[in-house]
Design a protein around this motif. Structure first.
Motif, PDB file in Angstrom:
ATOM      1  N   ASN A   1       0.838  -1.203   0.000  1.00  0.00           N
ATOM      2  CA  ASN A   1       0.000   0.000   0.000  1.00  0.00           C
ATOM      3  C   ASN A   1       0.872   1.252   0.000  1.00  0.00           C
ATOM      4  O   ASN A   1       2.048   1.210   0.383  1.00  0.00           O
ATOM      5  N   PRO A   2       0.310   2.377  -0.406  1.00  0.00           N
ATOM      6  CA  PRO A   2       1.076   3.629  -0.485  1.00  0.00           C
ATOM      7  C   PRO A   2       1.625   4.084   0.863  1.00  0.00           C
ATOM      8  O   PRO A   2       2.670   4.729   0.918  1.00  0.00           O
ATOM      9  N   LYS A   3       0.916   3.766   1.964  1.00  0.00           N
ATOM     10  CA  LYS A   3       1.383   4.204   3.286  1.00  0.00           C
ATOM     11  C   LYS A   3       2.724   3.579   3.632  1.00  0.00           C
ATOM     12  O   LYS A   3       3.603   4.245   4.183  1.00  0.00           O
ATOM     13  N   ASP A   4       2.894   2.299   3.301  1.00  0.00           N
ATOM     14  CA  ASP A   4       4.174   1.652   3.584  1.00  0.00           C
ATOM     15  C   ASP A   4       5.286   2.240   2.729  1.00  0.00           C
ATOM     16  O   ASP A   4       6.410   2.462   3.202  1.00  0.00           O
ATOM     17  N   MET A   5       4.985   2.522   1.467  1.00  0.00           N
ATOM     18  CA  MET A   5       6.002   3.117   0.592  1.00  0.00           C
ATOM     19  C   MET A   5       6.353   4.526   1.067  1.00  0.00           C
ATOM     20  O   MET A   5       7.513   4.945   0.985  1.00  0.00           O
ATOM     21  N   ALA A   6       5.367   5.243   1.591  1.00  0.00           N
ATOM     22  CA  ALA A   6       5.637   6.583   2.124  1.00  0.00           C
ATOM     23  C   ALA A   6       6.558   6.508   3.333  1.00  0.00           C
ATOM     24  O   ALA A   6       7.424   7.373   3.529  1.00  0.00           O
ATOM     25  N   PHE A   7       6.403   5.445   4.144  1.00  0.00           N
ATOM     26  CA  PHE A   7       7.289   5.276   5.292  1.00  0.00           C
ATOM     27  C   PHE A   7       8.736   5.121   4.836  1.00  0.00           C
ATOM     28  O   PHE A   7       9.644   5.738   5.416  1.00  0.00           O
ATOM     29  N   PHE A   8       8.966   4.304   3.820  1.00  0.00           N
ATOM     30  CA  PHE A   8      10.341   4.090   3.354  1.00  0.00           C
ATOM     31  C   PHE A   8      10.965   5.398   2.855  1.00  0.00           C
ATOM     32  O   PHE A   8      12.160   5.633   3.031  1.00  0.00           O
ATOM     33  N   LYS A   9      10.132   6.244   2.295  1.00  0.00           N
ATOM     34  CA  LYS A   9      10.621   7.545   1.831  1.00  0.00           C
ATOM     35  C   LYS A   9      10.908   8.468   3.021  1.00  0.00           C
ATOM     36  O   LYS A   9      11.962   9.119   3.080  1.00  0.00           O
ATOM     37  N   ASP A  10       9.985   8.499   3.976  1.00  0.00           N
ATOM     38  CA  ASP A  10      10.112   9.424   5.105  1.00  0.00           C
ATOM     39  C   ASP A  10      11.221   9.026   6.076  1.00  0.00           C
ATOM     40  O   ASP A  10      11.891   9.888   6.651  1.00  0.00           O
ATOM     41  N   ILE A  11      11.430   7.719   6.248  1.00  0.00           N
ATOM     42  CA  ILE A  11      12.420   7.285   7.233  1.00  0.00           C
ATOM     43  C   ILE A  11      13.828   7.658   6.792  1.00  0.00           C
ATOM     44  O   ILE A  11      14.731   7.780   7.623  1.00  0.00           O
ATOM     45  N   LYS A  12      14.031   7.864   5.502  1.00  0.00           N
ATOM     46  CA  LYS A  12      15.354   8.275   5.016  1.00  0.00           C
ATOM     47  C   LYS A  12      15.741   9.662   5.533  1.00  0.00           C
ATOM     48  O   LYS A  12      16.928   9.999   5.600  1.00  0.00           O
ATOM     49  N   LYS A  13      14.733  10.448   5.916  1.00  0.00           N
ATOM     50  CA  LYS A  13      14.996  11.796   6.419  1.00  0.00           C
ATOM     51  C   LYS A  13      15.436  11.769   7.887  1.00  0.00           C
ATOM     52  O   LYS A  13      15.897  12.780   8.410  1.00  0.00           O
ATOM     53  N   GLU A  14      15.249  10.624   8.531  1.00  0.00           N
ATOM     54  CA  GLU A  14      15.596  10.502   9.942  1.00  0.00           C
ATOM     55  C   GLU A  14      17.022   9.965  10.070  1.00  0.00           C
ATOM     56  O   GLU A  14      17.463   9.134   9.282  1.00  0.00           O
ATOM     57  N   ASN A  15      17.710  10.417  11.068  1.00  0.00           N
ATOM     58  CA  ASN A  15      19.101  10.015  11.269  1.00  0.00           C
ATOM     59  C   ASN A  15      19.151   8.848  12.267  1.00  0.00           C
ATOM     60  O   ASN A  15      19.461   9.024  13.441  1.00  0.00           O
ATOM     61  N   LEU A  16      18.807   7.631  11.764  1.00  0.00           N
ATOM     62  CA  LEU A  16      18.851   6.463  12.636  1.00  0.00           C
ATOM     63  C   LEU A  16      20.294   6.154  13.002  1.00  0.00           C
ATOM     64  O   LEU A  16      21.189   6.168  12.157  1.00  0.00           O
ATOM     65  N   LYS A  17      20.507   5.849  14.264  1.00  0.00           N
ATOM     66  CA  LYS A  17      21.870   5.664  14.770  1.00  0.00           C
ATOM     67  C   LYS A  17      22.402   4.249  14.575  1.00  0.00           C
ATOM     68  O   LYS A  17      23.593   4.031  14.448  1.00  0.00           O
ATOM     69  N   HIS A  18      21.517   3.272  14.581  1.00  0.00           N
ATOM     70  CA  HIS A  18      21.997   1.893  14.590  1.00  0.00           C
ATOM     71  C   HIS A  18      21.206   0.966  13.669  1.00  0.00           C
ATOM     72  O   HIS A  18      21.801   0.199  12.914  1.00  0.00           O
ATOM     73  N   ALA A  19      19.899   1.002  13.737  1.00  0.00           N
ATOM     74  CA  ALA A  19      19.069   0.006  13.063  1.00  0.00           C
ATOM     75  C   ALA A  19      19.105   0.142  11.545  1.00  0.00           C
ATOM     76  O   ALA A  19      19.172   1.246  10.999  1.00  0.00           O
ATOM     77  N   LYS A  20      19.027  -1.006  10.877  1.00  0.00           N
ATOM     78  CA  LYS A  20      18.849  -1.047   9.431  1.00  0.00           C
ATOM     79  C   LYS A  20      17.357  -1.182   9.141  1.00  0.00           C
ATOM     80  O   LYS A  20      16.647  -1.921   9.826  1.00  0.00           O
ATOM     81  N   VAL A  21      16.893  -0.488   8.111  1.00  0.00           N
ATOM     82  CA  VAL A  21      15.486  -0.574   7.723  1.00  0.00           C
ATOM     83  C   VAL A  21      15.330  -1.635   6.645  1.00  0.00           C
ATOM     84  O   VAL A  21      16.115  -1.681   5.689  1.00  0.00           O
ATOM     85  N   ALA A  22      14.331  -2.484   6.813  1.00  0.00           N
ATOM     86  CA  ALA A  22      14.071  -3.558   5.853  1.00  0.00           C
ATOM     87  C   ALA A  22      12.705  -3.368   5.211  1.00  0.00           C
ATOM     88  O   ALA A  22      11.733  -2.996   5.878  1.00  0.00           O
ATOM     89  N   ALA A  23      12.657  -3.620   3.896  1.00  0.00           N
ATOM     90  CA  ALA A  23      11.388  -3.665   3.170  1.00  0.00           C
ATOM     91  C   ALA A  23      11.009  -5.133   2.991  1.00  0.00           C
ATOM     92  O   ALA A  23      11.867  -5.979   2.723  1.00  0.00           O
ATOM     93  N   PHE A  24       9.727  -5.422   3.136  1.00  0.00           N
ATOM     94  CA  PHE A  24       9.246  -6.805   3.080  1.00  0.00           C
ATOM     95  C   PHE A  24       8.543  -7.062   1.752  1.00  0.00           C
ATOM     96  O   PHE A  24       7.848  -6.198   1.232  1.00  0.00           O
ATOM     97  N   GLY A  25       8.736  -8.266   1.216  1.00  0.00           N
ATOM     98  CA  GLY A  25       8.068  -8.645  -0.010  1.00  0.00           C
ATOM     99  C   GLY A  25       8.107 -10.151  -0.194  1.00  0.00           C
ATOM    100  O   GLY A  25       8.472 -10.896   0.719  1.00  0.00           O
TER     101      GLY A  25
END
Length: 530
Positions: free
Chosen positions: A53-77
Motif C-alpha cells: 500500500n502507499p502508506k508503507d512506501m511513504a514510510f520508506f521515503k520518510d524514514i530516510k529523512k531521519e538520522n537512525l543511529k543503529h538500526a537497518k530498515v528492511a522492506a518486506f516482499g
C-alpha cells in the motif's frame, strides 16, 4: 558460551504487528516507533510490505529523512510470481523502489502451499526463491529469506524443505529465517529442527514464531539455544491471530539469562517498560497489566508470606531485579495481606519507624478487614489505602470540607444527548466555594465542579486528569439497589494512582474515589515541599 555472542533483533512491529486485529499505525506513529526502536538498540526495523500500500512506501521515503543511529530498515516482499521474469516482477521491483538497505522476502516451504495455494510446481517454486534472492543481491541488497511455514513443511517433507533453503543460499541469501507461520510447533520440535538446519548450512539462521499455541517466545528461545542468531518478532507480541513472538520477553531473557547479547547497548534494557508502553500508545492499545517483565503485575506481591520473603531476599520471589527492565516492585493490599504488606506501605510513605508488631499496624489491618467486608478492594487503589493509613495514624489532613452537592441529568428530546450538571459547595481553609460543572456524564460533571472549586486554593490540581474509571456491582441480586464499587485511576502526567469508593449510590461511590484521588495528590505536593 561466548559472553559476547550476538543475537540480532529483527523488529517487525510496523508490518507483522500492524496485521493485528484493531491495530493501525498512522504514518507519524510509524516514524515515532521506528525512532524509538532505533534508540532502544534493535538491529533491524521492518517498515512494511513494499508492494502492499502507499502508506508503507511513504514510510520508506520518510524514514530516510531521519538520522537512525543503529538500526537497518528492511522492506518486506515475496518471491517473484510464478512464470514471471524476476526483472519484470512488480513486487520485486517495489522492493528496489523502497530504497532500503535490507530486503526481506518470503517464499513457500510447504508443498501444500506450492501446489494448492500458488498453483505451481515444486521446481518452479525453487526457481522463484533462487531468482529473487540473486536479483536482490545483484542490486546490492542484504537479503533476509523468510522460509514461510518452514516447520510444517519440514515435518511434511524434509527433503523439499531443505531444497527451498538451498535455493535461497544459491541465490545469495544472507540469513535463512525459519518461520512457524501457523504457530503450531512446540519448543522441542523447534530446537531439533533448528539444530538440523544449523548443521546443514553455513549461513546465519533466524527464527520467526507466532503465538497460536502460546509458545512463540519459548520457541524463539529454543531456536536461539540451537544456534539461531536472528530473532524476528513484535514489541508486546501483538500481531495476526494470536500474535507474534514478543520481543520484550525475548530481549530480557537473552540479556538476563543466556549470557548472550542482543541490543546495541545492553544497558538500554532498563528502558524496556518505557519502550513497551510507548509502542502500545502509538498502536492505541492498553498496556497488558500481566505482561512478563514490563506489566504492572510482573513484580506485584500480594500474599503476606511472599512479601515477607521478598523483603528479606528479593530473588526469593523475583526472577530478575525489577529495575533491570525499567519496572518496579508493588506490594498489593487485600484479604491475603499481613503485617509485612502494611510495613511495605509504611516504608513507602517514609514511616519506617513503626514496629510491625505495634498496635498501629494491628489497627490498620483490622480497619482494612472491616472496609473489605463492606466491599472495598485496595489492590488497584493504592492511594486510598495510604489515605486509610493516614486516618488510622491520626495524620490525615482534610484539605477541604464538603457542604453538599447536587447532580442533574437532563434529556431534552428523543434524539438529543443527555446533559449533566453538578453543583458543589465546599469549605476550603475556612472560605466557602460554590461552583457548577458540566460534563459528558454525572461523574464527569462532578469532577469538573470539584476542580473549579479547588483551582484558586490548589492550582496543582489542574494538572491531574482521570486516566480510567471502572464500576463493579457487588451484589447483583439487589438489581438497581445493588452496592457499587468505583475504581478511579488518576495521573498528573508523571505519576499514576488508584482510588476506590463504595456505596449503593454510584454517584456517592464516585465522589469518594474522586476525593481520595485529589487529596492524595495534595499530600504528594506537601511531601515534595517538605
Amino acid at each position: 558460551m561466548n559472553v559476547q555472542e550476538k543475537v540480532f533483533i529483527y523488529d517487525t512491529t510496523l508490518r507483522d504487528g500492524a496485521q493485528a486485529e484493531g491495530v493501525t499505525f498512522s504514518p507519524v506513529a510509524k516514524i515515532h516507533v521506528a525512532k524509538m526502536l532505533d534508540s532502544f538498540g534493535v538491529d533491524y526495523i521492518e517498515g512494511g510490505f513494499a508492494a502492499s500500500n502507499p502508506k508503507d512506501m511513504a514510510f520508506f521515503k520518510d524514514i530516510k529523512k531521519e538520522n537512525l543511529k543503529h538500526a537497518k530498515v528492511a522492506a518486506f516482499g515475496s518471491t517473484r510470481r510464478a512464470g514471471v521474469d524476476v526483472a519484470e516482477d512488480k513486487g520485486t521491483l517495489a522492493l528496489l523502489e523502497a530504497g532500503t538497505e535490507v530486503c526481506t522476502i518470503f517464499g513457500k516451504t510447504w508443498l501444500l502451499h506450492v501446489t494448492e495455494v500458488l498453483k505451481t510446481t515444486a521446481g518452479e517454486n525453487l526457481a522463484m526463491i533462487e531468482d529473487t534472492c540473486r536479483f536482490l543481491k545483484q542490486n546490492g541488497k542484504e537479503v533476509v529469506y523468510d522460509a514461510e511455514h518452514f516447520f510444517d513443511g519440514y515435518k511434511d517433507s524434509p527433503e523439499y524443505a531443505l531444497q527451498t533453503l538451498e535455493a535461497a543460499v544459491k541465490g545469495g541469501a544472507d540469513v535463512l529465517v525459519l518461520c512457524d507461520t501457523n504457530g503450531g510447533s512446540l519448543p522441542h520440535e523447534v530446537f531439533e529442527i533448528t539444530t538440523a538446519i544449523r548443521e546443514q548450512f553455513d549461513v546465519a539462521v533466524g527464527i520467526h514464531t507466532h503465538n497460536d499455541s502460546e509458545t512463540a517466545v519459548a520457541n524463539a528461545m529454543e531456536s536461539v539455544r540451537a544456534g539461531a542468531t536472528q530473532v524476528q518478532g513484535v514489541i508486546n507480541g501483538f500481531g495476526e491471530r494470536c500474535g507474534n513472538c514478543n520481543l520484550v520477553s525475548v530481549a530480557a531473557n537473552i540479556l538476563l539469562k543466556t549470557g548472550k547479547t542482543c541490543l546495541a547497548d545492553p544497558g538500554k534494557l532498563k528502558n524496556l517498560k518505557q519502550v513497551s508502553q510507548f509502542v502500545n500508545e502509538q498502536a492505541n492499545l492498553r498496556d497488558n497489566q500481566r505482561a512478563a517483565f514490563v506489566g504492572d503485575s510482573a513484580f506485584a506481591h500480594k500474599a503476606g508470606m511472599h512479601v515477607d520473603g521478598v523483603r528479606k531476599v528479593s530473588q526469593s520471589f523475583e526472577h530478575v531485579p525489577p529495575e533491570s527492565v525499567g519496572n518496579g516492585r508493588r506490594i498489593l493490599i487485600s484479604e491475603l495481606s499481613g503485617a509485612s504488606n502494611v510495613m511495605e506501605k509504611l516504608i513507602e510513605m517514609g514511616l519506617d519507624n513503626i514496629d510491625r508488631k505495634s498496635p498501629e499496624v494491628r489497627e490498620i489491618l483490622q480497619t482494612m478487614e472491616k472496609m473489605e467486608r463492606e466491599g472495598y478492594v485496595y489492590e488497584a487503589a493504592d492511594a486510598s489505602f495510604k489515605m486509610l493509613i493516614k486516618k488510622v495514624l491520626k495524620e490525615h489532613k482534610s484539605f477541604f470540607e464538603l457542604e453538599g452537592f447536587r447532580v442533574i441529568v437532563e434529556k431534552r428530546g428523543k434524539n438529543e444527548p443527555c446533559l449533566s450538571e453538578a453543583t458543589l459547595k465546599l469549605k476550603v481553609n475556612g472560605e466557602k466555594a460554590f461552583t457548577v460543572g458540566d460534563g459528558d456524564g454525572p461523574v464527569d460533571a462532578l469532577n469538573m465542579a470539584l476542580r473549579r472549586a479547588l483551582h484558586e486554593f490548589y492550582p496543582s490540581i489542574d494538572g491531574v486528569h482521570l486516566a480510567d474509571y471502572r464500576v463493579s456491582i457487588l451484589d447483583p441480586e439487589e438489581a438497581t439497589a445493588a452496592k457499587t464499587r468505583v475504581h478511579i485511576e488518576s495521573s498528573d502526567g508523571e505519576t499514576s494512582w488508584g482510588t476506590v469508593g463504595v456505596s449503593e449510590n454510584i454517584i456517592e461511590a464516585s465522589w469518594e474515589a474522586l476525593v481520595d484521588g485529589v487529596e492524595y495528590k495534595l499530600f504528594l505536593n506537601e511531601e515534595d515541599v517538605g
